[in-house]
Design a protein around this motif. Structure first.
Motif, PDB file in Angstrom:
ATOM      1  N   GLY A 162       0.797  -1.122  -0.081  1.00  0.00           N
ATOM      2  CA  GLY A 162      -0.080  -0.133  -0.076  1.00  0.00           C
ATOM      3  C   GLY A 162       0.902   1.176  -0.040  1.00  0.00           C
ATOM      4  N   TRP A 163       2.136   1.192   0.078  1.00  0.00           N
ATOM      5  CA  TRP A 163       2.974   2.379   0.096  1.00  0.00           C
ATOM      6  C   TRP A 163       3.658   2.774  -1.321  1.00  0.00           C
ATOM      7  CZ3 TRP A 163       6.586   2.501   5.047  1.00  0.00           C
ATOM      8  CH2 TRP A 163       5.879   2.459   6.115  1.00  0.00           C
ATOM      9  N   LEU A 164       2.835   1.805  -2.426  1.00  0.00           N
ATOM     10  CA  LEU A 164       3.238   2.237  -3.792  1.00  0.00           C
ATOM     11  C   LEU A 164       2.237   3.190  -4.207  1.00  0.00           C
ATOM     12  CD1 LEU A 164       3.953  -1.383  -4.994  1.00  0.00           C
ATOM     13  CD2 LEU A 164       5.725   0.476  -4.898  1.00  0.00           C
ATOM     14  N   ALA A 165       2.740   4.238  -4.642  1.00  0.00           N
ATOM     15  CA  ALA A 165       1.676   5.282  -5.232  1.00  0.00           C
ATOM     16  C   ALA A 165       0.834   4.767  -6.296  1.00  0.00           C
ATOM     17  CB  ALA A 165       2.359   6.699  -5.425  1.00  0.00           C
ATOM     18  N   GLY A 166      -0.307   5.017  -6.277  1.00  0.00           N
ATOM     19  CA  GLY A 166      -1.488   4.462  -7.383  1.00  0.00           C
ATOM     20  C   GLY A 166      -1.613   5.399  -8.558  1.00  0.00           C
ATOM     21  N   SER A 167      -2.565   5.092  -9.629  1.00  0.00           N
ATOM     22  CA  SER A 167      -2.789   6.300 -10.559  1.00  0.00           C
ATOM     23  C   SER A 167      -3.165   7.618 -10.055  1.00  0.00           C
ATOM     24  CB  SER A 167      -3.656   5.601 -11.328  1.00  0.00           C
ATOM     25  OG  SER A 167      -3.097   4.410 -11.876  1.00  0.00           O
ATOM     26  N   THR A 168      -3.957   7.672  -9.006  1.00  0.00           N
ATOM     27  CA  THR A 168      -4.400   9.058  -8.513  1.00  0.00           C
ATOM     28  C   THR A 168      -3.754   9.714  -7.317  1.00  0.00           C
ATOM     29  OG1 THR A 168      -6.080   7.873  -6.968  1.00  0.00           O
ATOM     30  CG2 THR A 168      -6.386   8.364  -9.448  1.00  0.00           C
ATOM     31  N   ASP A 169      -2.562   8.956  -6.912  1.00  0.00           N
ATOM     32  CA  ASP A 169      -2.054   9.259  -5.409  1.00  0.00           C
ATOM     33  C   ASP A 169      -1.429  10.742  -5.833  1.00  0.00           C
ATOM     34  OD1 ASP A 169      -3.173   7.613  -3.889  1.00  0.00           O
ATOM     35  OD2 ASP A 169      -1.394   6.168  -4.112  1.00  0.00           O
ATOM     36  N   PHE A 170      -0.754  10.897  -6.772  1.00  0.00           N
ATOM     37  CA  PHE A 170      -0.045  12.360  -7.108  1.00  0.00           C
ATOM     38  C   PHE A 170      -1.085  13.281  -7.111  1.00  0.00           C
ATOM     39  CE2 PHE A 170       4.456  11.431  -9.050  1.00  0.00           C
ATOM     40  CZ  PHE A 170       4.680  10.603  -7.921  1.00  0.00           C
ATOM     41  N   ASP A 171      -2.072  13.148  -7.604  1.00  0.00           N
ATOM     42  CA  ASP A 171      -3.180  14.329  -7.691  1.00  0.00           C
ATOM     43  C   ASP A 171      -3.944  14.339  -6.444  1.00  0.00           C
ATOM     44  OD1 ASP A 171      -2.985  14.648 -10.476  1.00  0.00           O
ATOM     45  OD2 ASP A 171      -4.475  13.144 -10.729  1.00  0.00           O
ATOM     46  N   THR A 172      -4.008  13.488  -5.643  1.00  0.00           N
ATOM     47  CA  THR A 172      -4.649  13.631  -4.253  1.00  0.00           C
ATOM     48  C   THR A 172      -3.684  14.190  -3.253  1.00  0.00           C
ATOM     49  OG1 THR A 172      -5.904  11.599  -4.361  1.00  0.00           O
ATOM     50  CG2 THR A 172      -5.366  12.318  -2.114  1.00  0.00           C
ATOM     51  N   TRP A 173      -2.439  14.028  -3.381  1.00  0.00           N
ATOM     52  CA  TRP A 173      -1.283  14.638  -2.352  1.00  0.00           C
ATOM     53  C   TRP A 173      -0.474  16.097  -3.285  1.00  0.00           C
ATOM     54  CZ3 TRP A 173       0.810   9.052  -2.033  1.00  0.00           C
ATOM     55  CH2 TRP A 173       0.026   8.320  -1.171  1.00  0.00           C
ATOM     56  N   GLN A 174      -1.184  16.202  -4.241  1.00  0.00           N
ATOM     57  CA  GLN A 174      -0.991  17.492  -5.014  1.00  0.00           C
ATOM     58  C   GLN A 174       0.850  17.416  -5.040  1.00  0.00           C
ATOM     59  OE1 GLN A 174      -2.553  21.064  -3.436  1.00  0.00           O
ATOM     60  NE2 GLN A 174      -4.618  20.106  -2.957  1.00  0.00           N
ATOM     61  N   VAL A 175       1.178  16.317  -5.582  1.00  0.00           N
ATOM     62  CA  VAL A 175       2.567  16.158  -5.832  1.00  0.00           C
ATOM     63  C   VAL A 175       2.965  17.007  -6.986  1.00  0.00           C
ATOM     64  CG1 VAL A 175       4.664  14.877  -6.372  1.00  0.00           C
ATOM     65  CG2 VAL A 175       2.818  14.014  -4.970  1.00  0.00           C
ATOM     66  N   GLY A 176       4.045  17.869  -7.198  1.00  0.00           N
ATOM     67  CA  GLY A 176       4.258  18.652  -8.222  1.00  0.00           C
ATOM     68  C   GLY A 176       5.700  18.838  -8.561  1.00  0.00           C
ATOM     69  N   PRO A 177       5.870  19.873  -9.593  1.00  0.00           N
ATOM     70  CA  PRO A 177       7.403  20.151  -9.766  1.00  0.00           C
ATOM     71  C   PRO A 177       8.276  21.062  -8.708  1.00  0.00           C
ATOM     72  CG  PRO A 177       6.112  21.379 -11.146  1.00  0.00           C
ATOM     73  CD  PRO A 177       5.155  20.592 -10.597  1.00  0.00           C
ATOM     74  N   GLY A 178       9.213  20.655  -8.319  1.00  0.00           N
ATOM     75  CA  GLY A 178       9.879  21.360  -7.242  1.00  0.00           C
ATOM     76  C   GLY A 178       9.977  20.420  -5.863  1.00  0.00           C
ATOM     77  N   ASP A 179       8.853  19.562  -5.786  1.00  0.00           N
ATOM     78  CA  ASP A 179       8.851  18.953  -4.711  1.00  0.00           C
ATOM     79  C   ASP A 179      10.133  17.705  -4.681  1.00  0.00           C
ATOM     80  OD1 ASP A 179       6.292  19.878  -4.058  1.00  0.00           O
ATOM     81  OD2 ASP A 179       5.282  18.036  -4.349  1.00  0.00           O
ATOM     82  N   GLU A 180      10.721  17.626  -3.534  1.00  0.00           N
ATOM     83  CA  GLU A 180      11.679  16.838  -3.274  1.00  0.00           C
ATOM     84  C   GLU A 180      11.409  15.404  -2.985  1.00  0.00           C
ATOM     85  OE1 GLU A 180      15.292  19.498  -1.021  1.00  0.00           O
ATOM     86  OE2 GLU A 180      13.953  18.064   0.291  1.00  0.00           O
ATOM     87  N   LEU A 181      12.111  14.636  -3.524  1.00  0.00           N
ATOM     88  CA  LEU A 181      12.075  13.183  -3.405  1.00  0.00           C
ATOM     89  C   LEU A 181      13.422  12.684  -3.103  1.00  0.00           C
ATOM     90  CD1 LEU A 181       9.415  12.166  -6.387  1.00  0.00           C
ATOM     91  CD2 LEU A 181       8.838  12.283  -4.096  1.00  0.00           C
ATOM     92  N   LEU A 182      13.222  11.411  -2.448  1.00  0.00           N
ATOM     93  CA  LEU A 182      14.638  10.794  -2.125  1.00  0.00           C
ATOM     94  C   LEU A 182      14.770   9.437  -2.900  1.00  0.00           C
ATOM     95  CD1 LEU A 182      13.455  12.257   0.760  1.00  0.00           C
ATOM     96  CD2 LEU A 182      15.396  10.925   1.673  1.00  0.00           C
ATOM     97  N   SER A 183      16.182   9.140  -2.874  1.00  0.00           N
ATOM     98  CA  SER A 183      16.464   7.855  -3.896  1.00  0.00           C
ATOM     99  C   SER A 183      17.533   7.137  -3.232  1.00  0.00           C
ATOM    100  CB  SER A 183      16.634   8.326  -5.309  1.00  0.00           C
ATOM    101  OG  SER A 183      16.855   7.153  -6.042  1.00  0.00           O
TER     102      SER A 183
END
Length: 269
Positions: free
Chosen positions: A138-159
């Protein structure tokens, strides 16, 4: 050929109490492993993988290894190595890689590849500590999660990864880095199956998880997810005329879910 039915995306796994972001990052470090195959000439092909707890259709527990498909495809032998790590009584750690069969004797792959994306998944038997560290499905982002959480350009992600086969220490832990989302739009995923991350990518990083925890910066007043999430899998670096631009290509995590569903739909031996 056979048809598959993609199951509904799993509901996010709720966290009763949000753990400190350091603990969340540590959990993903524990679930990330080095994959490699020596070529017999003093060199080796290296990639990154991470573990997901993905129960079988009947509900029984299962650990699934996720990586970029080209990591396995560039390993010609039937066995690779997976970089387990063993805790010692004095608090130290030891790198304890073990063989991992990736092909049958007739060269049939043991992994399942997404038909359109550079994603591979494979059921494995992991040591108990690693099986416990596997990331909830359930921690894998699904098709709509980016929209739900308003993920956008400039947001930081770790790798997490092993650039050029380098680990954080001799115990074989992955190296943690951070980048910013460098492309837009991010959805719908069917139209934009990958996105760009502004950070340098090297051989050995492919297959690593790209993820969010509360330690990563986002725009103010955007919704706070109630759990960390895997945004995608690092699959490529951007090059123009042979010049590396220091930008990574990330395949959305939704395709990991699809690949697992495909693995479940495959006919038995």
């Amino acid at each position: 050929m056979f048809a598959i039915q993609i199951p509904p995306e799993p509901s996010p796994v709720p966290a009763p109490v949000m753990a400190p972001s350091w603990d969340l990052t540590r959990g993903l470090i524990d679930a990330t492993v080095q994959l490699d195959q020596p070529d017999g000439n003093g060199r080796r092909t290296v990639g990154t993988g991470f573990l997901v707890e993905a129960p079988r259709p009947d509900g029984t527990p299962r650990t699934v290894l996720v990586t970029a498909a080209h990591v396995f495809e560039r390993m010609p032998g039937t066995e690779a190595r997976i970089g387990w790590r063993t805790a010692l009584p004095d608090g130290a750690w030891r790198f304890t890689p073990e063989p991992l069969r990736i092909r049958e004797a007739d060269l049939t792959p043991d992994w399942t590849r997404h038909p359109d994306r550079d994603i591979a998944v494979m059921e494995i038997v992991a040591p108990e500590t690693f099986a416990r560290a596997a990331i909830p499905l359930g921690w894998l982002a699904g098709s709509t999660d980016f929209d739900t959480w308003q993920v956008g350009p400039g947001d930081e992600l770790l790798s997490l990864g092993f650039p050029r086969g380098l680990s954080a220490n001799r115990a074989g832990f992955p190296i943690l880095r951070v980048g910013r989302i460098a492309s837009w739009p991010l959805t719908p995923i069917a139209a934009f199956p990958t996105f760009l991350l502004d950070f340098p990518v090297h051989a050995g990083d492919s297959g690593g998880p790209v993820f969010w925890t509360p330690s990563a910066r986002r725009l103010p007043d955007t919704p706070m997810p109630d759990h960390p999430f895997i945004a995608g899998v690092l699959v490529q670096t951007v090059e123009v005329d042979g010049q590396d631009l220091g930008i990574g290509v990330v395949a959305h995590a939704r395709y990991v879910l699809d690949a697992i569903a495909l693995m479940d739909a495959a006919p038995g031996p």
